[in-house]
Design a protein around this motif. Structure first.
Motif, PDB file in Angstrom:
ATOM      1  N   GLY A  71      47.405  29.829  40.529  1.00 14.56           N
ATOM      2  CA  GLY A  71      48.453  30.352  40.734  1.00 14.56           C
ATOM      3  C   GLY A  71      49.129  31.085  38.981  1.00 14.56           C
ATOM      4  O   GLY A  71      50.616  30.692  38.571  1.00 14.56           O
ATOM      5  N   TYR A  72      47.792  31.261  38.754  1.00 12.90           N
ATOM      6  CA  TYR A  72      48.154  31.406  37.547  1.00 12.90           C
ATOM      7  C   TYR A  72      48.916  32.575  36.457  1.00 12.90           C
ATOM      8  O   TYR A  72      48.676  32.915  35.436  1.00 12.90           O
ATOM      9  N   VAL A  73      49.050  33.648  37.311  1.00 14.21           N
ATOM     10  CA  VAL A  73      50.001  34.830  37.157  1.00 14.21           C
ATOM     11  C   VAL A  73      49.313  35.612  35.669  1.00 14.21           C
ATOM     12  O   VAL A  73      50.186  36.004  35.016  1.00 14.21           O
ATOM     13  N   GLY A  74      48.255  35.556  36.050  1.00 13.70           N
ATOM     14  CA  GLY A  74      48.035  36.565  34.579  1.00 13.70           C
ATOM     15  C   GLY A  74      47.318  36.147  33.593  1.00 13.70           C
ATOM     16  O   GLY A  74      47.191  36.551  32.780  1.00 13.70           O
ATOM     17  N   GLN A  75      47.516  34.687  33.636  1.00 10.24           N
ATOM     18  CA  GLN A  75      47.117  33.833  32.279  1.00 10.24           C
ATOM     19  C   GLN A  75      46.001  33.076  32.713  1.00 10.24           C
ATOM     20  O   GLN A  75      46.017  31.159  32.239  1.00 10.24           O
ATOM     21  N   GLY A  76      45.043  33.190  32.915  1.00 12.46           N
ATOM     22  CA  GLY A  76      44.405  32.248  34.169  1.00 12.46           C
ATOM     23  C   GLY A  76      43.345  32.140  32.723  1.00 12.46           C
ATOM     24  O   GLY A  76      42.768  31.042  33.464  1.00 12.46           O
ATOM     25  N   VAL A  77      42.582  32.319  32.241  1.00 11.02           N
ATOM     26  CA  VAL A  77      40.927  32.298  32.106  1.00 11.02           C
ATOM     27  C   VAL A  77      41.339  31.052  30.771  1.00 11.02           C
ATOM     28  O   VAL A  77      40.730  30.084  31.424  1.00 11.02           O
TER      29      VAL A  77
END
Length: 464
Positions: free
Chosen positions: A380-386
């Motif tokens: 559920g990283y909402v685009g901040q996953g790396v």
């Protein structure tokens, strides 16, 4: 002929990052019937790979099996913008309301440390993925965006990111030259990477540690003690879900996380004369303060890769086919590219693609493990996953091994979000949200004030 509709533009084929490696990799062997393991991890993206890596390093005796529908890195891990950023995947205010400000400051320190850990592992494991910790520049092109930019820097300072700062005009011009920028900010907590290179190399490292990675193996259902796939059943006392934007494909998970689409384009290698006009020589990633949000990097071979939401959601939580994106998204990104970097107008855009990221209903990520059932997950990283995937891997390691550490006490651990609405309500909601954001961006670029409609969209959707 427009670069957006040029017949030699590749649309899909997973991503440009994989094309740069020679295209779709040869798959590892699929699961060959039923088997047992100590730990089964579903999904061989960065979350699953980091979890396997840290578990195996901590306890080499663990028998770990991974199952992956396509191949390691097929999803967002091999398609993202190449930002390993120190941004919390979720709302700092929301986490603070639930757990207190000090807990959020601890989470912020941990994600900043995850950026450095990702850089350090690349060096120690020989992962050659164009890794450069150059930080992030964020730009504002209107007074309303500039107000949001300055407010963001003040919020960073409140949460302990004191290195975040406004750039003076001469500092910005020394780093990058973009027309119509009225304000800019910088934080050092971000590393640029070539994502496909990183995830594929990490998979090789994990495999070398003795972890079994079964590709071309589709998990259909996860239950206590077993993972059911189209190739057999894996039975294990500990099962970890690491499926991020593809979670909706599992039985019972349709409304857990919404698969949000994000699209990207990349130019051909640009000549030195263009770079002399633009600058951008220190490996910084680039973002803006539009509601619809642009993100980009200068690649190691002298291209510009930029992304944005495009058409953000497909009805029924559907996902793309091999990364192909919509022509409207390509045209929008080309327009942004040319507006930000006029010197690129004479040069081709050669590849476009998209991927999905997991969005919980309250836009806050989570990591969890239930020792009673042996089931856990992160995402559920909402685009901040790396960078967050690295934090997830170390957090799940500690949870699985029963350790009480600073990581297991972070506010995202065990965080629960309610389910998304049934269709067509979630499609209508997300579609309306991004229509509002697009309208607000256009109004601001025409000189208008900050949009109340965009703020209302944030309130209704709970987007941070």
């Amino acid at each position: 002929m427009s670069t957006a509709t040029s017949t030699d533009l590749v649309n899909g084929n997973i991503s440009f990052w994989f094309d740069a490696l020679g295209g779709r990799p040869s798959p590892r062997p699929a699961l060959a019937g039923d088997r047992t393991a100590d730990v089964c991890i579903v999904g061989a993206g960065l979350t699953g790979l980091w979890t396997a890596y840290y578990l195996k390093k901590a306890d080499p005796s663990l028998d770990i099996t991974m199952v992956e529908r396509e191949f390691a890195g097929f999803g967002a891990s091999g398609r993202n913008g190449g930002w390993a950023s120190g941004l919390i995947a979720g709302s700092r205010d929301r986490f603070a309301t639930l757990h207190g400000a000090d807990a959020v400051r601890a989470q912020q320190r941990s994600i900043n440390e995850a950026v450095d850990e990702l850089v350090a592992v690349a060096a120690s494991e020989g992962i050659a993925a164009d890794v450069v910790k150059g930080g992030t520049i964020r730009i504002a092109s209107t007074p309303a965006q500039a107000r949001r930019l300055r407010a963001g820097v003040e919020e960073d300072h409140h949460w302990g990111v004191h290195e975040s700062r406004i750039l003076e005009r001469n500092e910005l011009l020394d780093r990058i030259r973009i027309p119509e920028v009225v304000a800019a900010a910088y934080t050092p907590h971000c590393a640029r990477i070539q994502p496909a290179r990183y995830v594929r190399a990490l998979a090789d490292v994990v495999e070398s540690l003795g972890v079994r990675i079964h590709e071309s193996t589709t998990a259909t259902r996860i239950e206590r003690g077993s993972v059911h796939t189209d190739r057999g059943v894996v039975r294990a006392p500990m099962i970890l879900r690491a499926t991020e934007g593809y979670t909706a494909s599992l039985a019972g998970e349709r409304r857990t996380w919404l698969p949000m689409n994000s699209s990207m384009i990349v130019t051909e290698p640009l000549p030195q004369a263009v770079w002399e006009e633009i600058g951008w020589n220190r490996g910084e990633t680039l973002g803006d303060k539009c509601y619809s949000h642009m993100y980009g990097q200068r690649t190691s071979d002298g291209r510009i890769a930029i992304g944005g939401r495009g058409i953000p959601y497909r009805f029924g939580s559907a996902t793309d086919r091999d990364g192909a994106t919509q022509q409207a998204a390509i045209r929008s990104l080309v327009e942004i590219l040319h507006r930000r970097f006029p010197a690129t107008r004479a040069h081709r855009v050669v590849h476009a693609w998209c991927g999905v990221l997991g969005v919980p209903r309250d836009w806050c990520s989570s990591a969890a493990f239930d020792a009673r059932t042996g089931l856990g997950y992160a995402g559920g990283y909402v685009g901040q996953g790396v960078a967050t995937t690295n934090l997830a891997g170390r957090t799940l390691r500690d949870l699985v091994l029963g350790r009480d550490t600073e990581l297991t006490r972070l506010p995202w651990v065990g965080h629960a979000s309610r389910k998304w609405e049934l269709e067509p309500l979630r499609w209508l909601g997300v579609r309306s949200m991004y229509l509002a954001y697009g309208w607000a961006d256009r109004k601001e670029l025409r000189g208008g004030r900050e949009s109340r409609l965009a703020k209302l969209a944030d309130l209704v959707t709970r987007r941070p």
